[in-house]
Motif scaffolding. Sequence first.
Motif, PDB file in Angstrom:
ATOM      1  N   LEU A  15      15.346  -8.272 -24.807  1.00 59.20           N
ATOM      2  CA  LEU A  15      16.666  -8.814 -25.126  1.00 59.20           C
ATOM      3  C   LEU A  15      16.630 -10.323 -25.260  1.00 59.20           C
ATOM      4  O   LEU A  15      17.357 -10.898 -26.084  1.00 59.20           O
ATOM      5  N   VAL A  94      22.489  -6.969 -25.665  1.00 60.78           N
ATOM      6  CA  VAL A  94      22.235  -5.727 -26.400  1.00 60.78           C
ATOM      7  C   VAL A  94      22.979  -5.760 -27.737  1.00 60.78           C
ATOM      8  O   VAL A  94      22.453  -5.344 -28.783  1.00 60.78           O
ATOM      9  N   THR A  97      21.083  -8.278 -30.008  1.00 55.82           N
ATOM     10  CA  THR A  97      19.816  -7.701 -30.456  1.00 55.82           C
ATOM     11  C   THR A  97      20.038  -6.597 -31.479  1.00 55.82           C
ATOM     12  O   THR A  97      19.291  -6.467 -32.457  1.00 55.82           O
TER      13      THR A  97
END
Length: 282
Positions: A15, A94, A97
């Motif tokens: 991450l 998250v 990403t």
Amino acid sequence: KAGDLLNPIGVGLFLVIGMMIFWLLLFLGDLQKQKEAEKSFAIKAAGFGCLALWMSTNSFPWDNIQKISGIAATLVSSLQFPNRFLGWGTVLLVTVTGYVIRYFQNNRKIFYQMSLITAVVSLSASYLFMMDSGVQERDVTLYNQESMGFGYISGEEYLIYGTDSTKLTFARPEANENIQIADYEKRGLNISFFCRNDSAREEIVTLPVLMYKGYAARDDKGEVVEITDDGGHILQVCIPGGYVGTVRVRFVEPWYWRTAELVTLITVAGIVFFGIRKRRQR
């Protein structure tokens, strides 16, 4: 240690790399042709994600903020563990990403494939490490009856102020020779036991329970039984002289807890109702 699973020290290298690639793409101008709404959301997620990671470290000026005022000190103290911000940071990173991986999918296939392989390898390694740490065998020795209970009180943050933790026990209820106790059972915050007071005067039964506000006791006929504090914030039940029967002690939630739950339920129902109504109007 098992406790280490509950105290992460980071969000993971995958991450962090995803966040760094996002900022790099943004700086180089590669995201100029992307949808503005999605890019704006990703920028906000990356910014707040970085802030959350910073707030989870000791480099964040927590001490200086705590000294500003009493309200600030209360707010900072209520956070208890700064590493809790890692949870928010993980959710935000998250998102970032995922945005980067989608960009690669639409523009650079080779990087997209590499990202998927890296994600699978990272998640697999993390999962195997967690399983290995969680199921490894540990030797536990019980030396007495007290060891059968669960007496972990962490840093004593949840004890009533002034409680002497050295005097806390995690065994059965205590009483003098005039009280006979049987069928003692404790399930969560509910306690029941059969007792007989052989004396003509009131006797005390001390339970291994902290005297938090909200506890109440009744007998098997529904009559209220008096409870007191032993002076060290331990709950005591006052058994009348000659009493024979079952006493039940339980925690009675304050009315405003139920009110707050009702308000939450109404709010959720309102959000669902107006969401469906808005969609139908469209």
